[in-house]
Design a protein around this motif. Structure first.
Motif, PDB file in Angstrom:
ATOM      1  N   THR A  80      -4.675   4.544   1.763  1.00 27.85           N
ATOM      2  CA  THR A  80      -3.553   3.607   3.348  1.00 27.85           C
ATOM      3  C   THR A  80      -3.549   4.116   4.491  1.00 27.85           C
ATOM      4  O   THR A  80      -3.165   3.423   5.416  1.00 27.85           O
ATOM      5  CB  THR A  80      -2.207   4.175   2.350  1.00 27.85           C
ATOM      6  OG1 THR A  80      -1.865   5.851   2.291  1.00 27.85           O
ATOM      7  CG2 THR A  80      -2.150   4.205   1.320  1.00 27.85           C
ATOM      8  N   LEU A  87       4.150   7.918   4.626  1.00 29.95           N
ATOM      9  CA  LEU A  87       3.742   6.971   2.985  1.00 29.95           C
ATOM     10  C   LEU A  87       5.418   7.206   2.410  1.00 29.95           C
ATOM     11  O   LEU A  87       6.489   5.395   2.574  1.00 29.95           O
ATOM     12  CB  LEU A  87       2.999   7.334   2.118  1.00 29.95           C
ATOM     13  CG  LEU A  87       1.738   6.225   1.375  1.00 29.95           C
ATOM     14  CD1 LEU A  87       1.624   5.017   2.703  1.00 29.95           C
ATOM     15  CD2 LEU A  87       1.241   6.320   1.289  1.00 29.95           C
ATOM     16  N   ALA A  91       8.023   3.881   2.412  1.00 29.53           N
ATOM     17  CA  ALA A  91       8.283   2.526   0.780  1.00 29.53           C
ATOM     18  C   ALA A  91       8.790   3.485   0.798  1.00 29.53           C
ATOM     19  O   ALA A  91      10.058   2.568  -0.319  1.00 29.53           O
ATOM     20  CB  ALA A  91       7.373   3.850  -0.184  1.00 29.53           C
ATOM     21  N   LEU A 379       4.459   6.893  -5.484  1.00 28.39           N
ATOM     22  CA  LEU A 379       4.085   6.622  -4.359  1.00 28.39           C
ATOM     23  C   LEU A 379       2.618   5.758  -5.012  1.00 28.39           C
ATOM     24  O   LEU A 379       2.064   4.526  -3.730  1.00 28.39           O
ATOM     25  CB  LEU A 379       3.360   7.571  -2.834  1.00 28.39           C
ATOM     26  CG  LEU A 379       4.752   7.922  -2.249  1.00 28.39           C
ATOM     27  CD1 LEU A 379       4.522   9.210  -1.377  1.00 28.39           C
ATOM     28  CD2 LEU A 379       4.835   7.164  -1.279  1.00 28.39           C
ATOM     29  N   THR A 383       2.103   1.650  -3.399  1.00 28.18           N
ATOM     30  CA  THR A 383       1.622   1.316  -2.465  1.00 28.18           C
ATOM     31  C   THR A 383       0.252   1.806  -2.102  1.00 28.18           C
ATOM     32  O   THR A 383      -0.380   1.179  -1.144  1.00 28.18           O
ATOM     33  CB  THR A 383       2.314   3.196  -1.516  1.00 28.18           C
ATOM     34  OG1 THR A 383       1.031   4.241  -1.702  1.00 28.18           O
ATOM     35  CG2 THR A 383       3.317   3.506  -1.362  1.00 28.18           C
TER      36      THR A 383
END
Length: 418
Positions: A80, A87, A91, A379, A383
């Motif tokens: 990412t 993050l 998200a 996550l 993601t």
């Protein structure tokens, strides 16, 4: 939010493709050396005193668990390109991001109090007042970070952290009885609340919120990409093994010495451990070896936890955050780091008995695990690129391992009040 360009020569340009492991090597080892901080050392020592070798097997079991957790931060950082706080904000929204940052702040404060208490304790072994040792420690920590790029900070942290290996010498000199070590390590009094409390403390001493924030942010700051994923995993695996071997060495040394002769002893200070362990190597040599080990642990953990807080708050608040920026271009980032370091030293200077909170700080980390690991797993599910998301059998392995770890940590931490 688009970041301005960094220094002309970025970390990415410093990576050498023909030596991928040595170029990537660093974040995993640094965070693992920081994992064995002063609080962890005291916790491992107290475990050996109270329960002999009965918590030794836990140190080994925690190796793969630690790797599983930190490997997810490697994936998230590489694929990412974002830090943990950023993050979460992207998200799940800013509210959840600030909640995560609050947990990070609590864990960081607890860590810094134990690290500076350890520094003060080592100074007092040599008759040096904390009024001298704490300011010197602050100056050194500020100089390491403010005057260096990420790679310089990383190298300094690794060199300092290598002093922790002194505990292997202490464990060897203790000459543990191998038969008792094997027998007792397989005897687990799982129904004893005092034992469960130390189980929680040891889990909290291994998986800390600031470790997750630091490693993911460090990987993003170092500009690692998919081609570095394999080497970064090895970096983390090696670190996972080393940090738990250090914990095991401290536990074995304490069990073979203090635990054998005075199992009711309480290790509340660095001095308590030093007086019991250093005679094994001779008073002068033993004090030096033990002191270097504690200082190495304290300095690396202070750097990592403070940087994790500076990175984490920056990712949530949106200010510039990178060791590749000049301090004047990232005032908030360096300011948070400086405030954390100076504030931690100041509190310890005025409240000298905080070292006794060591085990409690680790239990607090264990109680934060559901929040920390919950964010991490979610996550990794939503993601990451599809090929690297948690899925299939490995998803269930991670979920089961993290659920059991959280349950043991929370139940053990609450066992003394239930």
């Amino acid at each position: 939010m688009t970041e301005p360009s960094l220094k002309t020569k970025s970390v990415r340009s410093g990576l050498r493709p023909r030596l991928p492991f040595f170029a990537v090597f660093g974040p995993g080892l640094v965070v693992m050396l920081a994992d064995t901080d002063v609080g962890s050392i005291i916790t491992a020592g107290q475990s050996g005193v109270q329960w002999g070798y009965k918590l030794l097997l836990l140190q080994i079991v925690l190796m793969p668990i630690l790797y599983i957790v930190q490997e997810l931060t490697v994936r998230l950082g590489i694929f990412t390109g974002r830090g943990h706080g950023e993050l979460i904000r992207t998200a799940f929204g800013s509210g959840w991001a600030w909640l995560s940052a609050a947990g990070l702040a609590v864990a960081t404060v607890g860590a810094l109090l134990t690290e500076f208490s350890g520094v003060a304790g080592v100074g007092e072994l040599y008759g040096v007042s904390r009024a001298v040792t704490l300011p010197l420690a602050v100056i050194a920590l500020l100089a390491i970070v403010i005057t260096g790029s990420y790679r310089r900070v990383e190298r300094a942290a690794i060199i300092i952290g290598l002093f922790e290996f002194a505990f292997f010498g202490v464990a060897w000199a203790a000459r543990p009885h191998l038969g008792s070590l094997v027998h007792d390590s397989l005897s687990v009094p799982i129904t004893n609340t005092s034992y469960l409390y130390l189980v929680a403390a040891n889990i909290g001493a291994v998986i800390m919120p600031w470790m997750i924030f630091y490693q993911q942010s460090a990987i993003a700051d170092k500009k690692l990409t998919a081609e570095h994923y394999h080497a970064a995993r090895w970096d983390t695996a090696i670190g996972s093994i080393l940090t738990q071997l250090v914990m095991a060495a401290v536990l074995v040394a304490a069990a073979a010495t203090i635990g054998r002769h005075d199992p009711r002893a309480t290790l509340n200070t660095v001095g308590d451990m030093s007086q019991a362990l250093t005679p094994l190597l001779g008073q002068q040599v033993g004090r030096l070896v033990f002191g270097l080990g504690v200082l190495g642990a304290a300095f690396v953990a202070a750097i990592v936890s403070s940087l994790a807080l500076a990175w984490g708050l920056g990712e949530v608040a949106g200010y510039r955050r990178s060791l590749e920026y000049h301090p004047f271009k990232a005032r908030w980032f360096y300011g948070v780091y400086a405030i954390a370091v100076i504030g931690g030293a100041a509190v310890v200077g005025f409240a000298p008995n905080l070292i006794s909170l060591n085990v409690g700080v680790q239990v607090m980390n264990a109680l934060l695990l559901p929040l920390v690991l919950g964010f991490l797993i979610r996550l990794a599910m939503v993601t990451l690129p599809p090929a690297y998301r948690l899925r299939g059998w490995y998803f269930w392995v991670v979920l089961v391992v993290c659920t059991i770890t959280c349950a043991l940590g929370v139940y053990g931490g609450l066992s003394s009040v239930l």
